[in-house]
Design a protein around this motif. Sequence first.
Motif: not given
Length: 304
Positions: A259-283
Amino acid sequence: MKKQVSWVSTLLLGTLVSVSPLAGASTLNVIASFSILEDLVKRIAGEDINVNVIVPPGADVHTWELTPPNVLSIEEADIIFYNGFGLEPWLRHVEAIADDSLTLKAVAENADFAPLPIITGQYQGANDPHMWMDPKGAAAYIKVIAETLAKHYPEKAEAFYARAEDTYRALDTLDQAINERLEGIPKTNRFLVTSEAGFRYFARAYGFEYDAIWGLNNETQGNARAMAEMNERLAKTRAPALFYESTVPCIHMDALSRATGISLAGPLHVDAFSSQDDQAYDYPAMLRYNAELIHGALGGARPE
């Protein structure tokens, strides 16, 4: 037993302490409500305590429903660390299961860290539970965790407090590194917009204006009124990018992006880590990953 999670970051956190898995049975059985808190508890517990988690990595702590294995582990637990401030609405079911021997510890509610109010949605004005998104908030959690474990297991108190001191230093290193990475984002681009209002502590810590569609994931998400209001705000304050999080569908932010033409980025992590094989695996990996994503999407300076 779960695979040990390392806090070591070759880029930012070479000083963090490694914790190996338990070699055998422990005196205390401890449960953390969700993956981020589990990681912080394990930093202090070391090999002395058996630590399990209710809400696993990748799942949304707000909307979780207890499983039969959760119930069994709760019945065997001595301490349950949970965040508090409404983060875990299912906690009432834990309280119904618990007997008088189980210690329930609300880490955020007992932390020496002033809460910010939720900025929008059904829970606007209530205490924002996402304190861990500022490393200084995570350090306040560590103090509560160490004191609680020391009280229940006094013969190991010295080890708990020693690990806490190491973790304070590591969190300070992380805080400085994230700040250095994000300070190259131009002042005109320092506007952060997410789906859930989970980044207010992060935004305050690193100098961003901040907005979100809804307050907590356990309320009605992306209703027509909230979407229209956000669309209107974005028309007045042009954000360089919009962000969605790992535990919510991207459809709301995708609609606003279109609707706005603003680019979309993600996912960010806030409430949960990713899996051990991904980049957000611990704090530290989670905050580092978020910082890199935000840096790139908001036009941060490239390294020379």
